[in-house]
Design a protein around this motif. Structure first.
Motif, PDB file in Angstrom:
ATOM      1  N   ASN A  10      52.503 -74.675 -23.363  1.00 44.16           N
ATOM      2  CA  ASN A  10      53.244 -75.170 -22.145  1.00 44.16           C
ATOM      3  C   ASN A  10      51.977 -76.340 -21.653  1.00 44.16           C
ATOM      4  O   ASN A  10      52.536 -77.494 -21.164  1.00 44.16           O
ATOM      5  N   ILE A  11      50.914 -75.893 -21.422  1.00 47.11           N
ATOM      6  CA  ILE A  11      49.807 -76.747 -20.989  1.00 47.11           C
ATOM      7  C   ILE A  11      49.630 -78.092 -21.846  1.00 47.11           C
ATOM      8  O   ILE A  11      49.783 -79.271 -21.560  1.00 47.11           O
ATOM      9  N   ARG A  12      49.843 -77.746 -23.351  1.00 48.49           N
ATOM     10  CA  ARG A  12      49.787 -78.882 -24.181  1.00 48.49           C
ATOM     11  C   ARG A  12      50.630 -79.766 -24.262  1.00 48.49           C
ATOM     12  O   ARG A  12      50.753 -80.949 -24.414  1.00 48.49           O
ATOM     13  N   GLU A  13      52.193 -79.345 -24.138  1.00 49.60           N
ATOM     14  CA  GLU A  13      53.340 -80.144 -23.652  1.00 49.60           C
ATOM     15  C   GLU A  13      53.004 -81.112 -22.658  1.00 49.60           C
ATOM     16  O   GLU A  13      53.258 -82.330 -22.639  1.00 49.60           O
ATOM     17  N   LYS A  14      52.380 -80.509 -21.564  1.00 44.71           N
ATOM     18  CA  LYS A  14      52.169 -81.322 -20.395  1.00 44.71           C
ATOM     19  C   LYS A  14      51.077 -82.575 -20.856  1.00 44.71           C
ATOM     20  O   LYS A  14      51.374 -83.691 -20.249  1.00 44.71           O
ATOM     21  N   LEU A  15      50.323 -81.942 -21.501  1.00 43.26           N
ATOM     22  CA  LEU A  15      49.144 -82.968 -21.733  1.00 43.26           C
ATOM     23  C   LEU A  15      49.427 -84.110 -22.541  1.00 43.26           C
ATOM     24  O   LEU A  15      49.049 -85.111 -22.458  1.00 43.26           O
ATOM     25  N   GLU A  16      50.400 -84.027 -23.262  1.00 44.60           N
ATOM     26  CA  GLU A  16      51.116 -84.913 -24.265  1.00 44.60           C
ATOM     27  C   GLU A  16      51.467 -86.252 -23.209  1.00 44.60           C
ATOM     28  O   GLU A  16      51.219 -87.481 -23.713  1.00 44.60           O
ATOM     29  N   MET A  17      51.959 -85.871 -22.129  1.00 46.93           N
ATOM     30  CA  MET A  17      52.416 -86.922 -21.236  1.00 46.93           C
ATOM     31  C   MET A  17      51.434 -87.523 -20.369  1.00 46.93           C
ATOM     32  O   MET A  17      51.438 -88.490 -19.547  1.00 46.93           O
ATOM     33  N   THR A  18      50.020 -87.036 -20.385  1.00 45.78           N
ATOM     34  CA  THR A  18      48.795 -87.243 -19.603  1.00 45.78           C
ATOM     35  C   THR A  18      48.100 -88.064 -20.248  1.00 45.78           C
ATOM     36  O   THR A  18      47.753 -87.927 -21.400  1.00 45.78           O
ATOM     37  N   PRO A  19      47.483 -89.094 -19.527  1.00 45.90           N
ATOM     38  CA  PRO A  19      46.639 -90.052 -20.136  1.00 45.90           C
ATOM     39  C   PRO A  19      45.355 -89.380 -20.229  1.00 45.90           C
ATOM     40  O   PRO A  19      44.599 -88.806 -19.162  1.00 45.90           O
ATOM     41  N   VAL A  20      44.795 -89.126 -21.411  1.00 45.13           N
ATOM     42  CA  VAL A  20      43.382 -88.465 -21.765  1.00 45.13           C
ATOM     43  C   VAL A  20      42.599 -89.485 -22.350  1.00 45.13           C
ATOM     44  O   VAL A  20      43.124 -90.053 -23.358  1.00 45.13           O
ATOM     45  N   ARG A  21      41.269 -89.337 -21.826  1.00 49.71           N
ATOM     46  CA  ARG A  21      40.364 -90.239 -22.725  1.00 49.71           C
ATOM     47  C   ARG A  21      40.325 -90.077 -24.149  1.00 49.71           C
ATOM     48  O   ARG A  21      40.617 -88.976 -24.735  1.00 49.71           O
ATOM     49  N   LYS A  22      40.140 -90.727 -25.231  1.00 48.36           N
ATOM     50  CA  LYS A  22      40.580 -90.807 -26.369  1.00 48.36           C
ATOM     51  C   LYS A  22      39.866 -89.906 -27.089  1.00 48.36           C
ATOM     52  O   LYS A  22      40.220 -89.122 -28.084  1.00 48.36           O
ATOM     53  N   VAL A  23      38.562 -89.735 -26.864  1.00 54.83           N
ATOM     54  CA  VAL A  23      37.609 -88.871 -27.646  1.00 54.83           C
ATOM     55  C   VAL A  23      38.115 -87.426 -27.139  1.00 54.83           C
ATOM     56  O   VAL A  23      37.767 -86.389 -27.795  1.00 54.83           O
ATOM     57  N   PHE A  24      38.549 -87.008 -25.963  1.00 47.55           N
ATOM     58  CA  PHE A  24      39.211 -85.728 -25.668  1.00 47.55           C
ATOM     59  C   PHE A  24      40.520 -85.431 -26.306  1.00 47.55           C
ATOM     60  O   PHE A  24      40.779 -84.135 -26.047  1.00 47.55           O
ATOM     61  N   ARG A  25      41.242 -86.360 -26.717  1.00 42.92           N
ATOM     62  CA  ARG A  25      42.636 -86.244 -27.011  1.00 42.92           C
ATOM     63  C   ARG A  25      42.647 -85.055 -28.114  1.00 42.92           C
ATOM     64  O   ARG A  25      42.042 -84.977 -28.916  1.00 42.92           O
ATOM     65  N   GLY A  26      43.720 -84.016 -28.088  1.00 41.06           N
ATOM     66  CA  GLY A  26      43.950 -83.167 -29.159  1.00 41.06           C
ATOM     67  C   GLY A  26      43.070 -82.008 -28.922  1.00 41.06           C
ATOM     68  O   GLY A  26      43.174 -81.302 -27.840  1.00 41.06           O
ATOM     69  N   VAL A  27      42.303 -81.542 -30.059  1.00 41.94           N
ATOM     70  CA  VAL A  27      41.582 -80.394 -29.866  1.00 41.94           C
ATOM     71  C   VAL A  27      40.734 -80.131 -28.774  1.00 41.94           C
ATOM     72  O   VAL A  27      40.593 -78.952 -27.855  1.00 41.94           O
ATOM     73  N   PRO A  28      39.817 -81.160 -28.422  1.00 41.73           N
ATOM     74  CA  PRO A  28      38.877 -80.843 -27.422  1.00 41.73           C
ATOM     75  C   PRO A  28      39.362 -80.603 -25.974  1.00 41.73           C
ATOM     76  O   PRO A  28      39.117 -79.595 -25.441  1.00 41.73           O
TER      77      PRO A  28
END
Lengths: 197, 184, 208
Positions: free
Chosen positions: A152-170
């Motif tokens: 559920n957290i990761r589904e929310k994270l998909e919609m959130t702007p995350v810095r490129k290097v942190f996107r995905g696994v980090p």
């Protein structure tokens, strides 16, 4: 320890993923959406429950009488591998619908540390048959809880702007770290204070 | 059918060779492991006994301790040494502790534990057990960290569960020593 | 010879099992509270990986395809059991520190992964080199994580006791007020997240 105590211990206090890091590979790999997370969770719970009982039986009735305890690791992993195959075949025959849902996760479970982990912990803690089964189910439920929360957290994270290097696994690891921090609120004094020891 | 027989035999052979190898290694290592265990326990008991010598095993009937030995000053019983069970933050711990028959703690050492390094694991250090040394006879052992001096309380803060586990086990040991009595 | 060298070195950086392929993370996080535990775990994995790779490669023509996974598992499990017994007998401190994570080497995806992806297609020599390389790569990542966690989390570096040296290096300032959370489960996941981000940043820069 009472059965409720064992349940609480392995679902919350010793949560397999967030405290013991067992089953981390599928936790990161299969938590991208909540549907597959639930499927994986149920499949793992199913196998940890059965594997706990079978490994307990193998240890108590085969290894101990012949003084072959040192073959524990080999025997358990073979039993688990065979069991997973068996479960897969049975589900395929009995319920094609369930097989559709769980099928793809089952082969991955053989190498999920959570299954071998709980089988070994059961023996080290000296649990009896029913306690082993309870611990197995609880470990699976703890895994399910963590992986569902995570998806559920990761589904929310998909919609959130995350810095490129942190996107995905980090960012997934960092979210898991914050969840682990929250799970530290459950410690073994809980068992003592609830008189479940 | 022939194919199944063949794969079955190959798998069986692999298992047999593996098990055989493990058996050979086991026959070499098993005696060493058993010897290590005995030596470790003896060494820990001897350290706990300090200037005294370890005497005979005493039969006890309590879940609080695993084993009990007398400690001797010459031929006289000077006190007891116990392997005590305790509950810490990371689950079960064992403490080896020696007492005078009036329940006063001579020395203690935390052995098996899975406490957190930097927090609860500090209890392995000798300064930690110094907080308890000499207590349990005329002066009572601390129950919570509020019974400690400000410095000591600061040192255990952050690991309250460990502290409560250690102090509870040491108080149980003190009671056990009193109940065995004798000597002095 | 240069082809052989490539099998050896690829596991160190280019195909680092922990940070790039993301395999075998359970023990990586579980035992990385102290540098000595990380080294103990790393050496055990190098041993198991090298020998199981060699055995599987030697038997690759004998083992039928249908039973290859169970055969690999048995071979790996027996080497793990041997490591378990040897550590228990001769280095009991490492044995008890590694605890349940030691038998769990069996299900460490790195080992079965290398058997499946490399050893069953290549010669014994290449498989051995692949095993050593991957094992060393794993050990390096594990040591890196444990260094960060132990130095910041407890202000010490725990190595092995040799002679008069008790094996513990204390770092002056950090030793007095360490960041305790890094030694806990949460800290392990946090360090892993930041390291993975660092590797993503590095590889994205390398491409430009």
């Amino acid at each position: 320890m009472s059965y409720i105590g064992i349940l609480i211990t392995y679902i919350f206090i010793q949560n397999f993923i967030l405290v013991q890091f067992m089953g981390l590979c599928p936790f990161i790999g299969v938590s991208k959406n909540s549907e597959s997370a639930i499927g994986m969770g149920i499949a793992v719970t199913f196998v940890t429950g059965i594997a706990s009982v079978v490994c307990y039986a193998v240890h108590t009735f085969l290894l101990v009488p012949f003084e072959l305890e040192y073959l524990r690791t080999i025997a358990f992993i073979l039993v688990i591998a065979a069991l997973v195959q068996l479960v897969e075949m049975v589900i395929k025959k009995m319920s094609p619908a369930l097989y559709q849902a769980l099928g793809i996760y089952l082969p991955l479970i053989t190498t999920n540390c959570a299954v071998l982990g709980i089988a070994i912990i059961n023996i080290d803690e000296g649990y009896n048959l029913l306690e082993s089964f309870t611990a197995g189910i609880a470990a699976g439920l703890g895994f399910t809880l963590a992986i569902i929360l995570m998806s559920n957290i990761r589904e929310k994270l998909e919609m959130t702007p995350v810095r490129k290097v942190f996107r995905g696994v980090p960012i997934a690891f960092i979210s898991a770290s914050l969840m682990a921090l929250a799970f530290m609120g459950f410690d073994s004094s809980l068992i003592t204070n609830l008189h479940l020891a | 059918m022939k194919e199944i027989m063949k794969t079955g035999i190959i798998l069986f052979l692999i298992c047999a060779v593996s098990a055989g190898l493990c058996g050979i290694v086991n026959s070499v290592t098993a005696p060493v492991i058993a010897e290590n265990l005995i030596r470790e326990r003896e060494a820990a008991l001897a350290v706990a006994a300090g200037e005294y010598t370890v005497g005979d095993e005493v039969a006890i009937d309590t879940p609080n301790a695993n084993v009990a030995y007398t400690i001797l000053d010459g031929d006289e019983v000077a006190g007891y040494v116990f392997e005590l069970n305790a509950n810490g933050y990371g689950g079960a711990m064992t403490i080896i502790a020696s007492y005078y028959p009036d329940g006063e703690l001579i020395s203690a050492q935390l052995t098996t534990n899975s406490e957190t390094p930097g927090l609860g694991k500090n209890a392995e250090n000798s300064w930690y057990m110094d907080m308890f040394r000499g207590l349990g006879g005329e002066n009572p052992l601390p129950v919570t960290s509020s019974d400690l001096s400000a410095d000591d309380a600061a040192a255990v803060s952050g690991a309250t569960v460990t502290f409560t586990g250690v102090s509870t086990a040491l108080r149980n040991g003190s009671e056990l020593a009193k109940s065995l009595g004798g000597g002095v | 010879m240069s082809a052989h060298m490539k099998e050896l070195t690829k596991g160190l950086f280019k195909e680092n099992p922990t940070f790039i392929i993301m395999l075998g993370m359970c023990p990586t996080l579980g035992v990385s509270t102290q540098v000595s535990n990380a080294l103990g775990m790393g050496l055990s994995v190098i041993f198991v990986l090298t020998f199981s790779n060699m055995a599987i490669s030697a038997l690759r023509k004998i083992i039928p395809d249908t039973i290859r996974i169970p055969s690999y598992i048995v071979i790996i499990a027996s080497f793990v059991t041997i490591v378990e017994m040897v550590l228990h007998a001769y280095v009991p401190s490492v044995y008890s520190a590694l605890g349940v994570y030691l038998p769990l080497i069996v299900v460490n995806c790195i080992i079965l992964g290398r058997a499946e992806a490399f050893a069953n297609k290549n010669t014994v020599l290449d498989s051995a080199l692949d095993g050593i390389g991957m094992g060393v790569g794993f050990t390096m990542s594990l040591t890196l994580i444990s260094l960060i966690r132990e130095v910041l989390g407890s202000g010490t570096i725990t190595l092995f006791a040799v002679g008069g040296f008790d094996g513990v290096i204390e770092i002056p300032l950090l030793n007095e007020s360490p960041i305790g959370v890094l030694t806990l489960a949460s800290g392990a996941l946090l360090v892993m997240g930041y390291l993975k981000a660092f590797f993503q940043w590095k590889s994205s820069r390398g491409k430009k």
